[in-house]
Design a protein around this motif. Structure first.
Motif, PDB file in Angstrom:
ATOM      1  N   LEU A 242      -1.372  18.165  14.540  1.00  0.00           N
ATOM      2  CA  LEU A 242      -1.829  19.126  13.523  1.00  0.00           C
ATOM      3  C   LEU A 242      -0.726  19.423  12.515  1.00  0.00           C
ATOM      4  N   LEU A 243       0.517  19.527  13.010  1.00  0.00           N
ATOM      5  CA  LEU A 243       1.640  19.792  12.114  1.00  0.00           C
ATOM      6  C   LEU A 243       1.836  18.648  11.125  1.00  0.00           C
ATOM      7  N   SER A 244       1.801  17.424  11.624  1.00  0.00           N
ATOM      8  CA  SER A 244       1.971  16.253  10.752  1.00  0.00           C
ATOM      9  C   SER A 244       0.865  16.188   9.714  1.00  0.00           C
ATOM     10  N   ALA A 245      -0.382  16.436  10.172  1.00  0.00           N
ATOM     11  CA  ALA A 245      -1.519  16.376   9.250  1.00  0.00           C
ATOM     12  C   ALA A 245      -1.434  17.478   8.195  1.00  0.00           C
ATOM     13  N   SER A 246      -1.054  18.686   8.624  1.00  0.00           N
ATOM     14  CA  SER A 246      -0.992  19.794   7.666  1.00  0.00           C
ATOM     15  C   SER A 246       0.119  19.576   6.636  1.00  0.00           C
ATOM     16  N   LEU A 247       1.248  19.018   7.083  1.00  0.00           N
ATOM     17  CA  LEU A 247       2.332  18.729   6.143  1.00  0.00           C
ATOM     18  C   LEU A 247       1.944  17.601   5.182  1.00  0.00           C
ATOM     19  N   LEU A 248       1.285  16.585   5.727  1.00  0.00           N
ATOM     20  CA  LEU A 248       0.942  15.417   4.927  1.00  0.00           C
ATOM     21  C   LEU A 248      -0.107  15.736   3.866  1.00  0.00           C
ATOM     22  N   PHE A 249      -1.097  16.528   4.238  1.00  0.00           N
ATOM     23  CA  PHE A 249      -2.229  16.770   3.336  1.00  0.00           C
ATOM     24  C   PHE A 249      -2.150  18.121   2.623  1.00  0.00           C
ATOM     25  N   SER A 250      -0.956  18.660   2.530  1.00  0.00           N
ATOM     26  CA  SER A 250      -0.763  19.913   1.812  1.00  0.00           C
ATOM     27  C   SER A 250       0.454  19.767   0.902  1.00  0.00           C
TER      28      SER A 250
ATOM     29  N   LEU B 129       0.799  -1.221   0.000  1.00  0.00           N
ATOM     30  CA  LEU B 129       0.000   0.000   0.000  1.00  0.00           C
ATOM     31  C   LEU B 129       0.833   1.273   0.000  1.00  0.00           C
ATOM     32  N   LEU B 130       1.907   1.298   0.774  1.00  0.00           N
ATOM     33  CA  LEU B 130       2.643   2.551   0.969  1.00  0.00           C
ATOM     34  C   LEU B 130       3.672   2.806  -0.123  1.00  0.00           C
ATOM     35  N   ILE B 131       4.618   1.896  -0.279  1.00  0.00           N
ATOM     36  CA  ILE B 131       5.746   2.163  -1.177  1.00  0.00           C
ATOM     37  C   ILE B 131       5.325   2.303  -2.648  1.00  0.00           C
ATOM     38  N   PRO B 132       4.266   1.605  -3.129  1.00  0.00           N
ATOM     39  CA  PRO B 132       3.917   1.808  -4.552  1.00  0.00           C
ATOM     40  C   PRO B 132       3.282   3.170  -4.851  1.00  0.00           C
ATOM     41  N   TYR B 133       2.750   3.859  -3.822  1.00  0.00           N
ATOM     42  CA  TYR B 133       1.947   5.050  -4.100  1.00  0.00           C
ATOM     43  C   TYR B 133       2.452   6.333  -3.434  1.00  0.00           C
ATOM     44  N   PHE B 134       3.341   6.232  -2.460  1.00  0.00           N
ATOM     45  CA  PHE B 134       3.766   7.413  -1.714  1.00  0.00           C
ATOM     46  C   PHE B 134       5.284   7.478  -1.627  1.00  0.00           C
ATOM     47  N   HIS B 135       5.816   8.706  -1.537  1.00  0.00           N
ATOM     48  CA  HIS B 135       7.260   8.821  -1.360  1.00  0.00           C
ATOM     49  C   HIS B 135       7.603   8.720   0.130  1.00  0.00           C
ATOM     50  N   SER B 136       8.899   8.643   0.423  1.00  0.00           N
ATOM     51  CA  SER B 136       9.360   8.321   1.775  1.00  0.00           C
ATOM     52  C   SER B 136       8.907   9.333   2.815  1.00  0.00           C
ATOM     53  N   LEU B 137       8.948  10.617   2.491  1.00  0.00           N
ATOM     54  CA  LEU B 137       8.569  11.645   3.463  1.00  0.00           C
ATOM     55  C   LEU B 137       7.079  11.566   3.783  1.00  0.00           C
ATOM     56  N   GLN B 138       6.259  11.284   2.784  1.00  0.00           N
ATOM     57  CA  GLN B 138       4.826  11.117   3.037  1.00  0.00           C
ATOM     58  C   GLN B 138       4.578   9.930   3.959  1.00  0.00           C
ATOM     59  N   ILE B 139       5.291   8.830   3.723  1.00  0.00           N
ATOM     60  CA  ILE B 139       5.140   7.644   4.576  1.00  0.00           C
ATOM     61  C   ILE B 139       5.574   7.953   6.001  1.00  0.00           C
ATOM     62  N   ALA B 140       6.682   8.674   6.144  1.00  0.00           N
ATOM     63  CA  ALA B 140       7.178   9.018   7.485  1.00  0.00           C
ATOM     64  C   ALA B 140       6.179   9.899   8.228  1.00  0.00           C
ATOM     65  N   LEU B 141       5.592  10.866   7.534  1.00  0.00           N
ATOM     66  CA  LEU B 141       4.593  11.741   8.157  1.00  0.00           C
ATOM     67  C   LEU B 141       3.333  10.961   8.521  1.00  0.00           C
ATOM     68  N   ALA B 142       2.941  10.005   7.675  1.00  0.00           N
ATOM     69  CA  ALA B 142       1.767   9.181   7.973  1.00  0.00           C
ATOM     70  C   ALA B 142       2.006   8.333   9.216  1.00  0.00           C
TER      71      ALA B 142
ATOM     72  N   ALA C 140       4.065   9.092  11.653  1.00  0.00           N
ATOM     73  CA  ALA C 140       4.047  10.035  12.776  1.00  0.00           C
ATOM     74  C   ALA C 140       2.613  10.350  13.195  1.00  0.00           C
ATOM     75  N   LEU C 141       1.769  10.596  12.214  1.00  0.00           N
ATOM     76  CA  LEU C 141       0.355  10.901  12.497  1.00  0.00           C
ATOM     77  C   LEU C 141      -0.320   9.726  13.189  1.00  0.00           C
ATOM     78  N   LEU C 142      -0.086   8.535  12.677  1.00  0.00           N
ATOM     79  CA  LEU C 142      -0.683   7.336  13.255  1.00  0.00           C
ATOM     80  C   LEU C 142      -0.192   7.100  14.679  1.00  0.00           C
ATOM     81  N   SER C 143       1.064   7.406  14.955  1.00  0.00           N
ATOM     82  CA  SER C 143       1.627   7.194  16.293  1.00  0.00           C
ATOM     83  C   SER C 143       1.110   8.212  17.301  1.00  0.00           C
ATOM     84  N   LEU C 144       0.772   9.420  16.815  1.00  0.00           N
ATOM     85  CA  LEU C 144       0.337  10.488  17.722  1.00  0.00           C
ATOM     86  C   LEU C 144      -1.116  10.341  18.163  1.00  0.00           C
TER      87      LEU C 144
END
Length: 803
Positions: free
Chosen positions: A233-241, A184-197, A199-203
């Motif tokens: 909020l920071l992780s979400a704003s970075l991820l979805f912007s 799911l992750l590596i075929p569709y998202f780059h590394s920074l997006q995965i890292a932010l996701a 982070a969001l999931l852990s928070l």
């Protein structure tokens, strides 16, 4: 505070999920930075495991002295969440920080400290999270509404089943993370997006852990809650912007400074990047340049193609395995061929090549004579019924287990069945016409001996950078000479840039071959086999000699290791430990952690060995390898779950532990035999992965119970104890740990045993991936596991009994 229990379970699962995703993500990023081979992979994984062990043991022990345990757990999650995206960015600018130019190779020491510093803020807190989770879960399970702040450490909640359950929850999260990352992750998202996701999931579970504590109105808790919300909020704003994409491109520009980066994309097989300088495109796979257009490496392409094709009287059908686009196929098509089959594993590579078209690549890939096959090269050779005049292996030297499969005796035998009567196999290895180092001699000598064991006629054409090897069952390949090749060059009217008649006479002059063969005297003549991949070891030794010459002596000594030496060293170490234990009574407490460490070592070897064997026999089918790892982790989860559910009913836990140790020893001994007997069946690999995980997972909860309640006379959870004399292992007594430090605390036990497991896995990853599997082979490596587990078992059963 049972209201915290469900959020804690979710947080534990997320910890496992985030840990495996972070580990694989940073490994892939660091491989691009370090141009990785087996040695660099081993170093990166070893640093991850050792840092997790430090975090688990040293940071984890502090929870006993902390009153605000929930807040401490959340703080570690926040550090992990914040550190992961930063670590991705640091990985990409690491060479710039180290003062290393783009394209420059790195030695062992820079890889060691560079990866250590990048992984430090991520893996250290992640390792401590397990110990903290064990203590929290135990406290919540037994609190029954009491405040955590009034509970005393080490109360009735110090229950081995709590550690087992935490281990299970984290393992389930790890399984989910491994599957999600691959599919799911590596075929569709780059590394920074995965890292932010991640982070969001852990928070998110952090907030649910803190909300019930808000009514206490404590300043520290409120500040931590505010910080969690802000980071969320920071992780979400970075991820979805667009900000994530902006930071991603900024880091890539710094990573590829000096070149214009046109494309950067991950696939399930690796990373593909494209740079441009002037009008020249360079295509990279995991940081290594593999294709240059529109002007290719003329010297390599013409020599690699035309010397072999001119050695064949009528080359009509050619098979190219890897490295065909960007020059090689173009040169092949200059000959009167009817068919060129081009096998490339990663479809993304050629898709990207087509996205940056040049006249050269368009002419190659659109030619009707060229048939592109997206499949593992060895698997294609095994399945096809077609026969070829020439088979060109366009891969580099066997620097890792994947590439080595195309340089083994078994592959050479397979190719022989796919060649026509006058067919020729062509491979290339690093070379030099000035000086052959010992490492270069051993690498070339090993592969040359392997070729000669399969083909009666082998011709070597030494070169300044690449030695060409032509192997055939037809004597004509050994009779080639400059006059014959120049005659065919003229007859075929080839228009070449470099390979003139004078150049052919220079390359095929007898003095070069005589000098080369004379230089190889005294080099390795051992064969490179599937299950004993010496080519990997010699290739790593050569790489090490180039970038870390101060370690050449170590690698030369490692080459001489054998099974007898390992057995001797392990026996000597065991005897020394037993003697020291007589003098230092506290060493008695090391028996259980030592068994867990050797089980961690065995688990890593099982994992590496199964994946290694699957690659060899079936090709690099990445999704199947993902299933193998998943089967192993499912086995760990099932083993832990079943053992945890039986803990309260197990009365003779020490005898049960010994039986598990014996089962691991037995499994290690029969594993190579199972491969020989049942390897053609795919389901066997899944079953073996599951069984190996089952054995490893079942031992951990039982070890925690033994460490917490070390003697049968002590009260166990839910049952008493029977005399050991009634056991089939009569006379075998558990150690009396009370002669040492007394009964362990739950967090101390969890931290010690988890750290021991990680430490064993670290040693297994380094020794198994670099030395054992390559030098001793699969059978020898399994025998090392048998000897190591037998040593730890001997130490356990000879521990002093209660007086």
């Amino acid at each position: 505070m049972n209201v915290l229990r469900k959020p804690l379970i979710v947080a534990i699962g997320v910890t496992g999920f985030g840990g495996i995703v972070a580990q694989i993500l940073l490994l892939r990023e660091l491989l691009v930075t370090f141009y990785g081979n087996e040695l660099s992979i081993g170093i990166i994984l070893a640093n991850w495991l050792i840092l997790e062990a430090f975090g688990c043991f040293f940071l984890g022990k502090r929870i006993e002295r902390l009153k605000k345990k929930v807040e401490a757990f959340v703080t570690l999650q926040l550090i992990f969440s914040l550190s992961l995206p930063i670590a991705i960015y640091l990985t990409r600018i690491l060479k710039e920080l180290m003062g290393v130019t783009l394209g420059e190779g790195l030695g062992l020491w820079p890889i060691l400290y560079g990866s250590f510093l990048v992984l430090l803020p991520v893996s250290l807190p992640h390792g401590a999270l397990f110990t903290f989770a064990c203590k929290l879960y135990s406290s919540l399970s037994s609190a029954r509404g009491k405040s955590l702040s009034v509970r005393q450490a080490g109360g009735s909640g110090e229950d081995a089943s709590s550690i087992g359950k935490v281990y299970i929850y984290e393992t389930l999260g790890t399984i989910a993370g491994g599957v999600a990352f691959t599919y799911l992750l590596i075929p569709y998202f780059h590394s920074l997006q995965i890292a932010l996701a991640v982070a969001l999931l852990s928070l998110i579970p952090c907030l649910f852990l803190l909300i019930p504590l808000w009514r206490k109105r404590q300043v520290a808790t409120n500040l931590l809650s505010v910080l969690s919300i802000l980071l969320l909020l920071l992780s979400a704003s970075l991820l979805f912007s667009p900000a994530a994409e902006t930071i991603h491109r900024l880091s890539l520009r710094r990573q590829w400074r000096g070149q214009e980066l046109l494309h950067y994309q991950n696939s399930i097989y690796g990373n593909v990047a494209v740079t441009r300088r002037a009008e020249q495109y360079t295509f990279f796979s995991d940081g290594i340049p593999i294709i240059t257009t529109p002007v290719p490496d003329i010297t390599f392409a013409e020599e690699f193609v035309h010397l072999p094709l001119l050695s064949h009287p009528q080359p009509k059908e050619v098979l190219v395995i890897g490295g065909g686009a960007g020059g090689v196929i173009n040169e092949i098509l200059k000959h009167p061929v009817d068919r060129v089959d081009y096998v490339e594993l990663d479809p993304l590579l050629l898709k990207v090549v087509e996205g940056f078209p040049t006249p050269l690549t368009q002419a190659e890939l659109s030619n009707p004579k060229v048939k592109i096959k997206y499949i593992d090269g060895r698997l294609f050779v095994k399945k096809t019924s077609h026969k070829y005049d020439l088979l060109l292996v366009g891969l580099s030297e066997p620097s890792d287990l994947q590439v080595n499969r195309f340089f083994t005796q078994e592959f050479f035998s397979l190719v022989k069945e796919r060649l026509k009567k006058k067919g020729i196999l062509v491979i290339g290895l690093p070379g030099s016409l000035a000086y052959l180092s010992e490492e270069l001699k051993n690498l070339n000598g090993c592969i040359l001996s392997t070729l000669k064991s399969t083909y009666p006629y082998v011709r070597v054409i030494p070169g300044d950078s690449t030695n060409l090897y032509l192997a055939s069952t037809f004597p004509g390949v050994s009779l080639i000479n400059p006059a014959l090749l120049n005659l065919r060059l003229k007859k075929r009217a080839l228009k070449l840039s470099l390979l003139t008649s004078g150049h052919i006479e220079y390359r095929l002059h007898p003095r070069w071959r005589d000098w080369f063969l004379k230089s190889l005297k005294g080099s390795s003549e051992r064969l490179n086999r599937d299950f004993q991949p010496l080519g990997v070891f010699y290739s790593i030794s050569y790489w090490n000699a180039l970038f870390s010459p101060y370690l050449r002596g170590l690698f030369r000594r490692l080459e001489r290791v054998n099974l007898s030496l390992f057995i001797y060293l392990l026996s000597l170490s065991t005897l020394l430990f037993l003697l020291l234990r007589i003098r230092f009574k506290k060493l008695v407490r090391m028996s259980i952690p030592l068994c867990i460490a050797t089980t961690g070592f065995a688990g890593m070897i099982f994992d590496l060995g199964l994946i290694f064997a699957f690659q060899i026999l079936y090709g690099y089918v990445y999704h199947w390898i993902g299933l193998l790892i998943t089967a192993f982790m499912v086995g760990v989860a099932v083993g832990s779950l079943r053992m945890t559910s039986f803990l309260e009913r197990i009365e003779r836990d020490f005898i049960s532990f010994i039986r598990l140790e014996l089962a691991i020893i037995l499994f290690s001994g029969i594993l190579p035999l199972i491969f020989l007997k049942f390897s053609p069946y795919l389901i066997v690999f899944l079953i073996l992965s599951f069984i190996s995980g089952l054995l490893v997972g079942a031992e951990f909860p039982l070890a925690n119970k033994l460490q917490l309640h070390p003697h049968p006379s002590l009260p166990h959870q839910g049952g008493g104890s029977k005399p050991f004399s009634s056991s089939p292992l009569e006379g075998v007594h558990p150690p009396d740990y009370r002669r040492g430090e007394g009964r362990s605390t739950l967090s101390g036990t969890a931290g010690t045993l988890y750290a021991s497991d990680l430490l064993g896995g670290w040693i297994g990853g380094i020794l198994g991936g670099v030395v054992l599997l390559s030098v001793l082979g699969l059978f020898g490596t399994c025998m090392v596991v048998v000897t190591l587990k037998a040593s730890s078992l001997l130490i356990l059963i000879t521990s002093p009994e209660k007086g």
